[in-house]
Design a protein around this motif. Structure first.
Motif, short mmCIF file in Angstrom:
data_model
loop_
_atom_site.label_atom_id
_atom_site.label_comp_id
_atom_site.label_asym_id
_atom_site.label_seq_id
_atom_site.Cartn_x
_atom_site.Cartn_y
_atom_site.Cartn_z
N ALA A 222 0.81 -1.22 0.00
CA ALA A 222 0.00 0.00 0.00
C ALA A 222 0.84 1.27 0.00
O ALA A 222 0.52 2.24 -0.70
N ASP A 223 1.94 1.29 0.77
CA ASP A 223 2.75 2.51 0.86
C ASP A 223 3.60 2.75 -0.38
O ASP A 223 4.26 3.80 -0.48
N ARG A 224 3.62 1.83 -1.33
CA ARG A 224 4.39 1.98 -2.57
C ARG A 224 3.51 2.25 -3.79
O ARG A 224 4.02 2.42 -4.89
N LEU A 225 2.20 2.30 -3.60
CA LEU A 225 1.30 2.42 -4.75
C LEU A 225 1.53 3.70 -5.55
O LEU A 225 1.58 3.67 -6.78
N ASP A 226 1.67 4.82 -4.87
CA ASP A 226 1.82 6.10 -5.57
C ASP A 226 3.15 6.19 -6.31
O ASP A 226 3.30 7.00 -7.23
N GLN A 227 4.10 5.37 -5.92
CA GLN A 227 5.44 5.40 -6.51
C GLN A 227 5.54 4.51 -7.75
O GLN A 227 6.45 4.69 -8.57
N THR A 228 4.62 3.57 -7.91
CA THR A 228 4.79 2.48 -8.88
C THR A 228 3.98 2.72 -10.15
O THR A 228 2.78 2.97 -10.09
N VAL A 229 4.67 2.63 -11.29
CA VAL A 229 4.03 2.88 -12.58
C VAL A 229 4.36 1.75 -13.54
O VAL A 229 5.36 1.05 -13.37
N PRO A 230 3.53 1.55 -14.57
CA PRO A 230 3.82 0.50 -15.56
C PRO A 230 4.92 0.94 -16.53
O PRO A 230 5.37 2.10 -16.53
N THR A 231 5.32 0.01 -17.39
CA THR A 231 6.36 0.33 -18.38
C THR A 231 5.81 1.23 -19.48
O THR A 231 6.58 1.94 -20.15
N VAL A 232 4.50 1.19 -19.72
CA VAL A 232 3.85 2.05 -20.72
C VAL A 232 2.87 2.97 -20.01
O VAL A 232 2.01 2.51 -19.26
N ILE A 233 2.99 4.27 -20.24
CA ILE A 233 2.06 5.25 -19.65
C ILE A 233 0.98 5.56 -20.68
O ILE A 233 1.27 5.86 -21.84
N SER A 234 -0.29 5.47 -20.25
CA SER A 234 -1.39 5.72 -21.17
C SER A 234 -2.36 6.72 -20.56
O SER A 234 -1.98 7.57 -19.77
N HIS A 235 -3.64 6.58 -20.87
CA HIS A 235 -4.64 7.61 -20.56
C HIS A 235 -4.80 7.90 -19.08
O HIS A 235 -5.12 9.02 -18.69
N ALA A 236 -4.59 6.90 -18.22
CA ALA A 236 -4.87 7.10 -16.80
C ALA A 236 -3.91 8.09 -16.14
O ALA A 236 -4.17 8.53 -15.02
N TRP A 237 -2.84 8.45 -16.83
CA TRP A 237 -1.89 9.40 -16.23
C TRP A 237 -2.55 10.75 -15.96
O TRP A 237 -2.26 11.39 -14.95
N ASN A 238 -3.43 11.17 -16.86
CA ASN A 238 -4.07 12.47 -16.65
C ASN A 238 -5.60 12.39 -16.64
O ASN A 238 -6.27 13.40 -16.50
N ALA A 239 -6.15 11.18 -16.78
CA ALA A 239 -7.61 11.06 -16.86
C ALA A 239 -8.23 11.17 -15.47
O ALA A 239 -7.70 10.61 -14.51
N PRO A 240 -9.33 11.88 -15.35
CA PRO A 240 -10.04 11.90 -14.07
C PRO A 240 -10.63 10.52 -13.81
O PRO A 240 -11.24 9.91 -14.69
N LEU A 241 -10.41 10.00 -12.61
CA LEU A 241 -10.84 8.65 -12.29
C LEU A 241 -12.16 8.68 -11.54
O LEU A 241 -12.46 9.64 -10.81
N ILE A 242 -12.95 7.63 -11.73
CA ILE A 242 -14.23 7.56 -11.04
C ILE A 242 -14.00 7.41 -9.54
O ILE A 242 -12.94 7.00 -9.09
N GLU A 243 -15.01 7.76 -8.77
CA GLU A 243 -14.90 7.73 -7.31
C GLU A 243 -14.51 6.33 -6.84
O GLU A 243 -15.00 5.31 -7.34
N ASP A 244 -13.58 6.28 -5.87
CA ASP A 244 -13.09 5.05 -5.25
C ASP A 244 -12.19 4.23 -6.16
O ASP A 244 -11.76 3.14 -5.78
N SER A 245 -11.92 4.69 -7.36
CA SER A 245 -11.02 3.92 -8.21
C SER A 245 -9.57 4.24 -7.85
O SER A 245 -9.27 5.24 -7.21
N SER A 246 -8.67 3.39 -8.28
CA SER A 246 -7.26 3.54 -7.95
C SER A 246 -6.48 4.01 -9.17
O SER A 246 -6.59 3.42 -10.25
N ARG A 247 -5.67 5.03 -8.99
CA ARG A 247 -4.83 5.49 -10.10
C ARG A 247 -3.84 4.40 -10.48
O ARG A 247 -3.55 4.19 -11.67
N TYR A 248 -3.32 3.72 -9.48
CA TYR A 248 -2.37 2.62 -9.73
C TYR A 248 -2.99 1.57 -10.63
O TYR A 248 -2.41 1.18 -11.65
#
Length: 386
Positions: A222-248
């Protein structure tokens, strides 16, 4: 149940797995749904399908689903972590791994380290080996003030050894982040990733769980979620996410158009393979473990050596050292004997470890295997190498 050719002794499940027919048929149904309504499927059906798979996998792994992302393979999981920590590395910093790591993983670590001026410290772990405690001692003694990441196999690829990851993680975390390369873990041993407590654990589902090729996961604490990204960055990098969804999860679930059907049939793979023995997954794992030990015993007798590791360090595949290769260095990671065995109908893996001319033969044991196949291999091997 299996679509394996009856003329092939598939003793190399650890490399590429095998997919049960009912799982493949379910994958075809998902693909047909996508083909029938491409846009509707992606915008309406895909996310619920992935969540269904994530929840089933969460129960199997003992893992918080909020940290459970799907990837194509464990190598991609390692690469995601390497990308995520790259900006924390600098000249003099170290990434620690062992001499029995997977070659593709080593190359990712070397690539990452060189870009930042860091280095990869390789801990020499012997094989044959007498005790798992030796692995813990060697790894932990190699960690110092400049260590920024430790990458440890759960079950090694070249030597098929079950490492004491629980012990290593409990000693090093949280002061030093640990990434467990569990490419062979799920389905070979029981897992409880939340209890393990590693910063990251990546594992394949297309090996011992028998999902289609391209099914794997990266579990992030849990404490590493904000730090961890995939090898390919796509739409979720700047897309507004629905309530309770995870950016990770948003970042990992959609990295572009791809065939995601291997991820969508994970529940079926867990159910089908887990039903092969009356006692479910625990009984299947124990059955395969005993078969791997019996296979190793036959091979050791055939070539006249003692078991190269204690039984406690064997899961459901095993490796034995062979006489050193006689001949010119053929180059590459695989020994010429590997091709000879395949040509003779034995699908195994024979590699050079730790380097040419030393050879190691690895065999796997899954539900479709029986002891007669290893008897035949042992007899054939004794003729080839004495």
């Amino acid at each position: 149940m299996w679509s394996l050719s009856p003329g092939v002794r598939h003793l190399n499940h650890g490399s590429f797995g095998a997919v049960p027919v009912p799982v493949r048929e379910e994958q075809d149904r998902w693909r047909a749904r996508w083909d029938a309504d491409p846009t509707g499927f992606v915008y309406r059906d895909l996310v619920p399908g992935l969540e269904r798979s994530r929840m089933a996998l969460s129960d199997f792994l003992g893992a918080d689903p909020r940290g459970l992302a799907f990837v194509r393979n464990a190598s991609q999981g390692v690469a995601s972590v390497a990308r995520s920590i790259e900006d924390t590395l600098g000249p003099g910093d170290e990434i620690v791994t062992t001499s029995q790591d997977y070659n593709a993983v080593r190359q990712t670590l070397e690539f990452t380290a060189r870009r930042s001026g860091a280095t990869v410290r390789v801990v020499a772990v012997p094989f044959p080996i007498d005790d798992a405690a030796e692995v813990t001692r060697l790894v932990c003694e190699s960690v110092g003030e400049k260590t920024r990441l430790v990458v440890i196999d759960h079950i090694t690829s070249p030597t098929a050894l079950l490492y004491p990851v629980d012990e290593i993680v409990s000693i090093l975390e949280p002061a030093v982040p640990v990434l467990v390369d569990g490419a062979h873990g799920p389905g070979q041993v029981a897992l409880d990733l939340d209890d393990l407590g590693a910063s990251w654990y990546t594992g394949n589902l297309h090996k011992w769980v028998c999902a289609p090729h391209g099914a794997a996961f990266l579990h992030t604490r849990a404490d590493r979620l904000d730090q961890t990204v995939p090898t390919v960055i796509s739409h979720a990098w700047n897309a507004p996410l629905i309530e309770d969804s995870s950016r990770y999860l948003g970042l990992f679930d959609w990295t572009g158009t791809d065939d995601l059907s291997p991820w969508l049939v994970v529940p079926e793979a867990l159910d089908v393979v887990g039903s092969l023995e009356p006692g479910g997954w625990p009984a299947l794992i124990e059955r395969n473990h005993q078969l791997a030990l019996a296979a190793r015993s036959l091979l050791c007798i055939a070539i006249g050596i003692a078991p190269p590791a204690p039984d406690s360090m064997i899961a459901t595949m095993a490796a034995v050292p062979l006489p050193d290769y006689v001949g010119p260095d053929p180059g590459g990671l695989l020994a010429p004997l590997n091709g000879e065995l395949i040509d003779d109908g034995f699908e195994t893996i024979v590699g050079f470890w730790p380097q040419w001319p030393h050879q190691v033969l690895r065999v796997s044991a899954h539900h479709y295997n029986d002891l007669s196949e290893y008897h035949a291999l042992a007899e054939h091997l004794s003729e080839l190498v004495g």
